[in-house]
Design a protein around this motif. Structure first.
Motif, PDB file in Angstrom:
ATOM      1  N   SER A 114       0.809  -1.232   0.000  1.00 42.42           N
ATOM      2  CA  SER A 114       0.000   0.000   0.000  1.00 42.42           C
ATOM      3  C   SER A 114       0.836   1.272   0.000  1.00 42.42           C
ATOM      4  O   SER A 114       0.362   2.330   0.413  1.00 42.42           O
ATOM      5  N   SER A 115       2.070   1.170  -0.438  1.00 46.24           N
ATOM      6  CA  SER A 115       2.927   2.356  -0.509  1.00 46.24           C
ATOM      7  C   SER A 115       3.877   2.199  -1.681  1.00 46.24           C
ATOM      8  O   SER A 115       4.067   1.096  -2.202  1.00 46.24           O
ATOM      9  N   GLY A 116       4.457   3.316  -2.110  1.00 54.17           N
ATOM     10  CA  GLY A 116       5.433   3.279  -3.182  1.00 54.17           C
ATOM     11  C   GLY A 116       6.610   4.170  -2.854  1.00 54.17           C
ATOM     12  O   GLY A 116       6.514   5.041  -1.984  1.00 54.17           O
ATOM     13  N   PRO A 117       7.721   3.996  -3.543  1.00 54.89           N
ATOM     14  CA  PRO A 117       8.906   4.818  -3.267  1.00 54.89           C
ATOM     15  C   PRO A 117       8.773   6.206  -3.884  1.00 54.89           C
ATOM     16  O   PRO A 117       7.923   6.440  -4.754  1.00 54.89           O
ATOM     17  N   ASP A 118       9.607   7.110  -3.443  1.00 53.83           N
ATOM     18  CA  ASP A 118       9.652   8.440  -4.063  1.00 53.83           C
ATOM     19  C   ASP A 118      10.158   8.342  -5.501  1.00 53.83           C
ATOM     20  O   ASP A 118       9.720   9.096  -6.370  1.00 53.83           O
ATOM     21  N   ASP A 119      11.067   7.404  -5.734  1.00 57.68           N
ATOM     22  CA  ASP A 119      11.673   7.254  -7.055  1.00 57.68           C
ATOM     23  C   ASP A 119      11.596   5.785  -7.473  1.00 57.68           C
ATOM     24  O   ASP A 119      12.372   4.949  -7.005  1.00 57.68           O
ATOM     25  N   PHE A 120      10.659   5.464  -8.342  1.00 58.47           N
ATOM     26  CA  PHE A 120      10.479   4.074  -8.778  1.00 58.47           C
ATOM     27  C   PHE A 120      11.698   3.552  -9.526  1.00 58.47           C
ATOM     28  O   PHE A 120      12.007   2.361  -9.475  1.00 58.47           O
ATOM     29  N   SER A 121      12.396   4.432 -10.226  1.00 58.42           N
ATOM     30  CA  SER A 121      13.553   4.006 -11.017  1.00 58.42           C
ATOM     31  C   SER A 121      14.756   3.633 -10.154  1.00 58.42           C
ATOM     32  O   SER A 121      15.735   3.081 -10.650  1.00 58.42           O
ATOM     33  N   ALA A 122      14.682   3.920  -8.860  1.00 60.25           N
ATOM     34  CA  ALA A 122      15.778   3.573  -7.959  1.00 60.25           C
ATOM     35  C   ALA A 122      15.699   2.108  -7.496  1.00 60.25           C
ATOM     36  O   ALA A 122      16.548   1.657  -6.727  1.00 60.25           O
ATOM     37  N   HIS A 123      14.672   1.384  -7.972  1.00 56.17           N
ATOM     38  CA  HIS A 123      14.475  -0.006  -7.550  1.00 56.17           C
ATOM     39  C   HIS A 123      14.290  -0.901  -8.762  1.00 56.17           C
ATOM     40  O   HIS A 123      13.908  -0.459  -9.839  1.00 56.17           O
ATOM     41  N   GLU A 124      14.574  -2.210  -8.570  1.00 56.42           N
ATOM     42  CA  GLU A 124      14.334  -3.219  -9.595  1.00 56.42           C
ATOM     43  C   GLU A 124      13.051  -3.965  -9.232  1.00 56.42           C
ATOM     44  O   GLU A 124      12.939  -4.482  -8.125  1.00 56.42           O
ATOM     45  N   TRP A 125      12.098  -4.032 -10.174  1.00 55.14           N
ATOM     46  CA  TRP A 125      10.746  -4.502  -9.870  1.00 55.14           C
ATOM     47  C   TRP A 125      10.466  -5.872 -10.491  1.00 55.14           C
ATOM     48  O   TRP A 125      10.639  -6.069 -11.687  1.00 55.14           O
TER      49      TRP A 125
END
Length: 242
Positions: A114-125
């Motif tokens: 129920s939450s997401g990071p400030d920067d999605f590109s900083a993580h591998e999904w």
């Protein structure tokens, strides 16, 4: 059928409603392993939440996690990984939140509830998921996401959807594992209960649906076993392998 590998979904299949493996299931898995049959967990879970079960069962070879998004050895060596585009994950998360759906996302370092990071590109999904008791909302988001040809849509319950990169499935990962071991899919018994299991059930030499499986899975399977609360996995192993 000469079964040399048993592929097991976890939730709703190997695990009962309390999230435990029954003693009967454990006994039949141990007997299969003693016959040199590989037993592979093939799950939508990420590695950290399925490895303890593999360890407790003393499984010797591979783990398929995140619906085929990763393949691991039981020595915790990563063999294969398939990632979603971070921008696509951000789009799905924003769409789901705008529709007031519950969300979870699996990155290579954690599960986001129920939450997401400030920067999605900083993580591998690895995987995106959302759920709702409102079928109309689920149908709407499936329709929206079906326009993107880089996504593989499935579910692990009738009340959710799960998204992997296009072409990623438990079946595709099982094909890779079979090649590593030196067997064919005709030597596999696959057991599951949901849409994320249907391809491996269709491709396996013997596809088994749980008694509690979604109806489409039962229709696709070669056989229907008992429910996850009544040792369905162990009974299928006893019938087809031992």
């Amino acid at each position: 059928m000469d079964i040399k590998l048993i592929a097991l979904d976890m939730d709703g299949t190997l695990l009962n409603s309390e999230g435990a493996i029954s003693n009967f299931n454990r006994e039949k898995i141990a007997q299969a392993l003693a016959k040199d049959v590989h037993v592979v967990l093939s799950t939508g879970r990420w590695f950290n939440t399925c490895y303890p079960y593999a360890e407790s069962l003393k499984l010797p070879s591979f783990l398929i996690t995140c619906n085929g998004g990763e393949i691991w050895t039981v020595e915790q060596e990563l063999k294969e990984r398939h990632l979603l585009d971070p921008e696509r994950v951000k789009l799905m998360w924003e769409l789901a939140k705008s529709m007031e759906l519950n969300t979870w996302m699996i990155s290579t370092d954690k599960v986001w509830y129920s939450s997401g990071p400030d920067d999605f590109s900083a993580h591998e999904w690895l995987k995106f998921g959302c759920d709702s008791d409102d079928k109309e909302k689920l149908d709407t988001i499936v329709k929206e996401l079906s326009h993107y040809d880089d996504l593989e849509l499935t579910n692990s319950l009738p009340t959710n959807i799960e998204v992997n990169p296009q072409g990623v499935s438990k079946a595709s990962a099982l094909n890779t594992v079979c090649k590593e071991i030196g067997i064919g899919m005709e030597n596999v018994m696959a057991v599951g209960d949901s849409l994320n299991d249907i391809k491996m059930i269709q491709d396996a030499g013997i596809g088994v649906a749980m008694g509690n499986a979604q109806e489409a899975i039962k229709q696709a399977a070669d056989s229907v076993t008992d429910t996850n609360n009544h040792h369905g996995v162990g009974k299928a192993i006893e019938k087809f392998v031992l």
